[in-house]
Design a protein around this motif. Structure first.
Motif, PDB file in Angstrom:
ATOM      1  N   THR A 133       0.853 165.687   0.598  1.00  0.00           N
ATOM      2  CA  THR A 133       0.712 164.478  -0.214  1.00  0.00           C
ATOM      3  C   THR A 133       0.184 163.315   0.620  1.00  0.00           C
ATOM      4  O   THR A 133      -0.705 162.594   0.178  1.00  0.00           O
ATOM      5  CB  THR A 133       2.057 164.107  -0.864  1.00  0.00           C
TER       6      THR A 133
ATOM      7  N   GLU B 228      -3.406 163.796   1.145  1.00  0.00           N
ATOM      8  CA  GLU B 228      -4.138 163.511  -0.100  1.00  0.00           C
ATOM      9  C   GLU B 228      -4.325 162.000  -0.273  1.00  0.00           C
ATOM     10  O   GLU B 228      -5.404 161.533  -0.652  1.00  0.00           O
ATOM     11  CB  GLU B 228      -3.342 164.097  -1.274  1.00  0.00           C
TER      12      GLU B 228
ATOM     13  N   ASP C  82       6.545 158.977  -6.922  1.00  0.00           N
ATOM     14  CA  ASP C  82       5.208 158.809  -7.494  1.00  0.00           C
ATOM     15  C   ASP C  82       4.480 157.576  -6.962  1.00  0.00           C
ATOM     16  O   ASP C  82       3.492 157.135  -7.546  1.00  0.00           O
ATOM     17  CB  ASP C  82       5.304 158.723  -9.023  1.00  0.00           C
TER      18      ASP C  82
ATOM     19  N   ARG D 241       0.963 157.892  -8.618  1.00  0.00           N
ATOM     20  CA  ARG D 241       0.591 159.190  -9.184  1.00  0.00           C
ATOM     21  C   ARG D 241       0.431 159.015 -10.697  1.00  0.00           C
ATOM     22  O   ARG D 241       1.320 158.508 -11.369  1.00  0.00           O
ATOM     23  CB  ARG D 241       1.649 160.245  -8.887  1.00  0.00           C
ATOM     24  N   THR D 242      -0.715 159.436 -11.223  1.00  0.00           N
ATOM     25  CA  THR D 242      -1.008 159.344 -12.653  1.00  0.00           C
ATOM     26  C   THR D 242      -1.225 160.751 -13.194  1.00  0.00           C
ATOM     27  O   THR D 242      -1.320 161.705 -12.401  1.00  0.00           O
ATOM     28  CB  THR D 242      -2.281 158.496 -12.894  1.00  0.00           C
TER      29      THR D 242
ATOM     30  N   GLY E  73      -3.990 162.343 -11.358  1.00  0.00           N
ATOM     31  CA  GLY E  73      -3.914 162.382  -9.902  1.00  0.00           C
ATOM     32  C   GLY E  73      -3.578 161.019  -9.333  1.00  0.00           C
ATOM     33  O   GLY E  73      -3.311 160.058 -10.059  1.00  0.00           O
ATOM     34  N   TRP E  74      -3.562 160.935  -8.012  1.00  0.00           N
ATOM     35  CA  TRP E  74      -3.249 159.682  -7.329  1.00  0.00           C
ATOM     36  C   TRP E  74      -4.374 158.680  -7.527  1.00  0.00           C
ATOM     37  O   TRP E  74      -5.550 159.039  -7.462  1.00  0.00           O
ATOM     38  CB  TRP E  74      -3.046 159.933  -5.845  1.00  0.00           C
TER      39      TRP E  74
END
Length: 146
Positions: free
Chosen positions: A4, A7, A84, A118-119, A122-123
């Motif tokens: 994460t 990312e 998130d 975080r949606t 995606g981020w």
């Protein structure tokens, strides 16, 4: 480094690449959509707080249209992910075209905090805050103060 965090750092790089390339389409992809209780926010060095995705993207369009050249070298990158939300702090070491008629460059340094959320897609970047670092202070001076 966690997957994460990696990312988030990749998305952060995409944010700066969009600025360097004047790519408003890519910048639009990086930013989160506004939702009730969560709107995009941005503080450029020396600017007031910008609130709302449309206002934030307009500011980037203005900056990109008026910046013939800009390059970022990011240092001191630190990423924290809690659920998130992710917060990435870094130093933006900036090289840009100077405001002169000859082909010269200007350098500067900004410390930045980029907050991601975080949606469902995606981020995405939720909040960017850049603060200028005063020039002329050496590392020796900073160490002496500590």
């Amino acid at each position: 480094m966690s997957t994460t965090a990696a990312e988030i750092e990749k998305l952060n790089e995409a944010f700066y690449t969009a600025i360097e390339g004047g790519d408003l389409d890519r910048m639009t992809e990086v930013w989160a959509d506004d939702e009730p209780g969560r709107v995009a926010m941005c503080v450029h060095p020396g600017w007031p707080m910008l609130t709302g995705r449309a206002e934030v993207l307009r500011s980037w369009a203005l900056i990109m249209a008026n910046t013939p050249y800009i390059q970022f070298v990011l240092t001191d990158v630190h990423t924290t992910v809690i659920g998130d939300v992710a917060v990435l702090t870094c130093a933006e070491n900036i090289l840009t075209a100077a405001d002169t008629d000859d082909a010269t460059f200007a350098a500067g340094r900004v410390v930045a905090t980029n907050t991601f959320v975080r949606t469902p897609t995606g981020w995405r970047l939720w909040f960017h805050h850049g603060s200028p670092v005063l020039q002329g202070e050496s590392d020796d001076d900073e160490e002496a103060e500590e």
